[in-house]
Design an enzyme around this catalytic site. Structure first.
Site, PDB file in Angstrom:
ATOM      1  N   HIS A 153       0.840  -1.204   0.000  1.00 54.20           N
ATOM      2  CA  HIS A 153       0.000   0.000   0.000  1.00 54.20           C
ATOM      3  C   HIS A 153       0.873   1.252   0.000  1.00 54.20           C
ATOM      4  CE1 HIS A 153       0.481   0.621   4.446  1.00 54.20           C
ATOM      5  NE2 HIS A 153       0.380  -0.693   4.517  1.00 54.20           N
ATOM      6  N   ASP A 155      -0.029   4.289   1.200  1.00 54.61           N
ATOM      7  CA  ASP A 155      -0.283   5.221   2.300  1.00 54.61           C
ATOM      8  C   ASP A 155       0.480   4.823   3.563  1.00 54.61           C
ATOM      9  OD1 ASP A 155      -2.284   3.022   2.047  1.00 54.61           O
ATOM     10  OD2 ASP A 155      -2.880   3.726   4.035  1.00 54.61           O
ATOM     11  N   GLU A 220      -4.980   1.723   2.960  1.00 51.84           N
ATOM     12  CA  GLU A 220      -4.973   0.514   3.798  1.00 51.84           C
ATOM     13  C   GLU A 220      -5.032   0.876   5.267  1.00 51.84           C
ATOM     14  OE1 GLU A 220      -3.232  -2.818   6.157  1.00 51.84           O
ATOM     15  OE2 GLU A 220      -2.532  -0.745   5.968  1.00 51.84           O
ATOM     16  N   ASP A 249       1.144 -10.358   0.423  1.00 50.23           N
ATOM     17  CA  ASP A 249       1.030  -8.989   0.921  1.00 50.23           C
ATOM     18  C   ASP A 249       1.997  -8.823   2.095  1.00 50.23           C
ATOM     19  OD1 ASP A 249       0.120  -6.384   1.173  1.00 50.23           O
ATOM     20  OD2 ASP A 249      -1.833  -6.912   2.000  1.00 50.23           O
ATOM     21  N   HIS A 546       4.224   2.198  13.073  1.00 47.13           N
ATOM     22  CA  HIS A 546       3.119   2.993  13.601  1.00 47.13           C
ATOM     23  C   HIS A 546       3.513   3.857  14.809  1.00 47.13           C
ATOM     24  CE1 HIS A 546      -0.659   1.000  11.695  1.00 47.13           C
ATOM     25  NE2 HIS A 546       0.390   0.889  10.899  1.00 47.13           N
TER      26      HIS A 546
END
Length: 579
Positions: A153, A155, A220, A249, A546
């Site tokens: 992804h 983003d 995502e 993935d 994150h």
């Protein structure tokens, strides 16, 4: 007992497990190094069978080890990932329009991809799905072969306070060892790695036999409905159901080592692609009550009632850990018990023999802590709460969101019914009309319609746990080939992160894992039975996803590219039958 690693499990006597005799999967000549290799002497009653290594084909292309050894390539790759990190493709929870100006950095990011990977853009069919979703298709010469689908992804999650970071989060600093910044390990490393691998293949005049597709979503981190949701629908319309050989993935638990050269068995490197995911439910709790002046309050304000609800949810009918033979962690347990018996608890073999999923799950969870516990049990987290507008005004609208990640043995429906069961008495005691508003469920109202209501609804459509992809090499040829390539790649060289001068090569064991969160594959279940979620990063080489100071070791990024490169080459030459 030696230090336990994540999901390091106890020795399991094969007779206690009563596992039937299985074929031998490791030929005598498939041995790395001179130390004792447990993979070369499988037991009569074999647990955790492993496929033979799948060596790269004789296709005239350079070795994947070039990525680690070539200084010019290493420098170019550090620059590529650094530049990708410098574009802040952040996405929030409430970005619902692909034409929203907040998505403009994604447009800039795609221009960068076009600049850095000209051969990919010249040779691939490039499609934009729902404006910003990217699909690259490299057509194969043999249309009878199922294509491969690789995902990532574009983003990234937002940052909070840039001053907390060692280096600015969107500077893409490369310090000679680490590439720093938001997205460096989640997951622009995957996207840039895939694009770089095919750019390199095309520079060698590679002519694919099997079609290869890249699918890159752009939201995502906010559930993926705009990106992967639209892309998967387009792919199913074009190719049909069960149309891909495998889908790969991001995700999984990467690569984890047990043992080293001082152990009689040497280092065992566990490759842990996720073959399943937990489900999810975001439960919205809305309370509406009359307002008024705070100097004349009721016995319980709406905020007080919400506090009572959350307290009850967190203390009653709590969720058990459950580890039965269908759970991927059970297979991982068997693998680590067989190949790393010195790194496990002494009691676990008895728990396995007892065939008690609740007792086994709780024992393993208690031993290894929350990170392991929540692979086996439903999690519940009250994440959002809002209510009140002023200190002297009674709150009229109060809302909270409780996030559930649904364990493999449960369903979102069970969690909804539990919430209703626990909350109904509270609503009744406070004279609130309880409304249940879920899609596909007949709307129900308990109590008289009034200006005092309590409504339960989902933030988005609840997600059931994902189907489990097969991981038995005796029955799944695709898994056997995939795992065989992984073994070949990571047994081909010593750990680039190690300070040791021994340079010994590991023995690799590939086994399935389960994810506590969800990737964009949640939209792709119908396209393949073989869905793997794996960012092949060694433990300690990809940090702080994150959160502050996200970063990845360049060597870890390059090892991931080695896997992608050899997967493409090996499956391109594979007829789906022979090994």
């Amino acid at each position: 007992m030696k230090t336990l690693a994540l999901l390091t499990l106890a020795i399991v006597p094969s007779l206690a497990l009563n596992i039937p005799t299985q074929q031998r999967l490791f030929p005598e000549n498939d041995i790395s190094g001179n130390h004792y290799n447990p993979l070369s002497t499988p037991s009569t009653r074999e647990t955790c069978p492993q496929p033979s290594k799948v060596n790269p084909p004789n296709d005239g292309l350079h070795s994947s080890q070039t990525f680690l050894s070539d200084d010019a390539f290493r420098a170019r790759q550090a620059k590529r990932l650094s530049r990708a990190v410098q574009i802040p493709t952040t996405v929030g929870d409430y970005m619902k329009d692909p034409y929203d100006e907040a998505f403009e950095p994604v447009v800039k990011f795609q221009s960068l991809l076009e600049e850095m990977f000209p051969l990919v853009h010249d040779h691939a069919k490039v499609e934009h799905i729902n404006r910003l979703g990217l699909v690259f298709t490299f057509e194969g010469a043999d249309s009878s072969l199922k294509p491969l689908l690789f995902m990532a992804h574009q983003d990234v999650v937002p940052i909070d306070d840039a001053s907390d970071w060692t280096h600015p989060p969107f500077a893409g600093v490369f310090d000679g060892e680490w590439i720093w910044g938001r997205g460096s390990s989640d997951c622009k490393n995957v996207l840039i790695g895939l694009m770089s691998v095919v750019e390199d293949l095309l520079s060698q005049d590679w002519q694919p036999q099997r079609a290869i597709l890249f699918a890159f979503g752009f939201d995502e981190e906010s559930h993926g409905f705009l990106g992967a949701g639209a892309i998967s629908a387009a792919l199913e319309e074009k190719y049909g159901k069960d149309s891909f050989e495998f889908i790969l993935d991001e995700g999984g638990m990467g690569l984890q080592s047990l043992g080293d050269e001082s152990d009689p068995n040497g280092e065992i490197l566990y490759a842990l692609p996720a073959v399943g995911e937990k489900g999810s439910l975001d439960l919205i709790i809305d309370i509406a009550v009359p307002g008024g002046h705070s100097s004349i309050p009721p016995a319980h304000t709406g905020i007080g009632i919400m506090a009572e609800i959350l307290y009850e949810l967190e203390r009653k009918e709590l969720f058990p850990a459950w580890l039965d033979t269908t759970h991927p962690a059970h297979g991982m347990l068997e693998c680590q018990a067989r190949y790393s018996p010195e790194h496990v608890e002494t009691w676990l073999s008895d728990k396995l023999a007892a065939d008690d999923p609740a007792a086994l799950g709780e024992a393993v969870a208690s031993s290894r802590g929350p990170a392991v516990r929540y692979t086996m049990q439903t999690s519940q987290a009250a994440d959002l709460i809002h209510g009140g507008v002023k200190t002297n005004a009674l709150p009229e609208k109060i809302s909270a969101v409780v996030n559930y990640r649904v364990a493999l043995h449960q369903t979102p429906d069970e969690l909804r019914e539990r919430a209703i069961r626990l909350i109904s008495p509270i609503a009744e005691s406070h004279n609130l009309t309880l409304r249940v508003d879920f899609p596909g469920v007949a709307e129900s109202t308990e109590g008289d319609v009034s200006d005092r209501t309590l409504t339960l609804s989902p933030l988005s459509v609840p997600l059931s746990p994902a189907p489990i992809s097969p991981t038995d090499p005796l029955t799944s040829k695709v898994w056997a080939h995939f795992a065989g390539v992984a073994r070949s790649v990571f047994e081909s060289h010593s750990n680039p992160l190690s300070k040791s001068a021994s340079g010994s090569k590991p023995t690799v064991v590939v086994t399935g894992d389960v994810m506590t969160g969800n990737t964009d594959t949640r939209f792709y279940w119908s396209l393949s039975d073989n869905i793997y979620r794996w960012s092949p990063s060694r433990a300690g080489g990809s940090l702080n996803i994150h959160t502050v100071d996200e970063r990845i070791r360049l060597d870890v990024h390059l090892e991931g590219m080695m896997l992608y490169y050899d997967l493409i080459r090996s499956f391109d030459a594979w007829d789906g039958k022979s090994e």
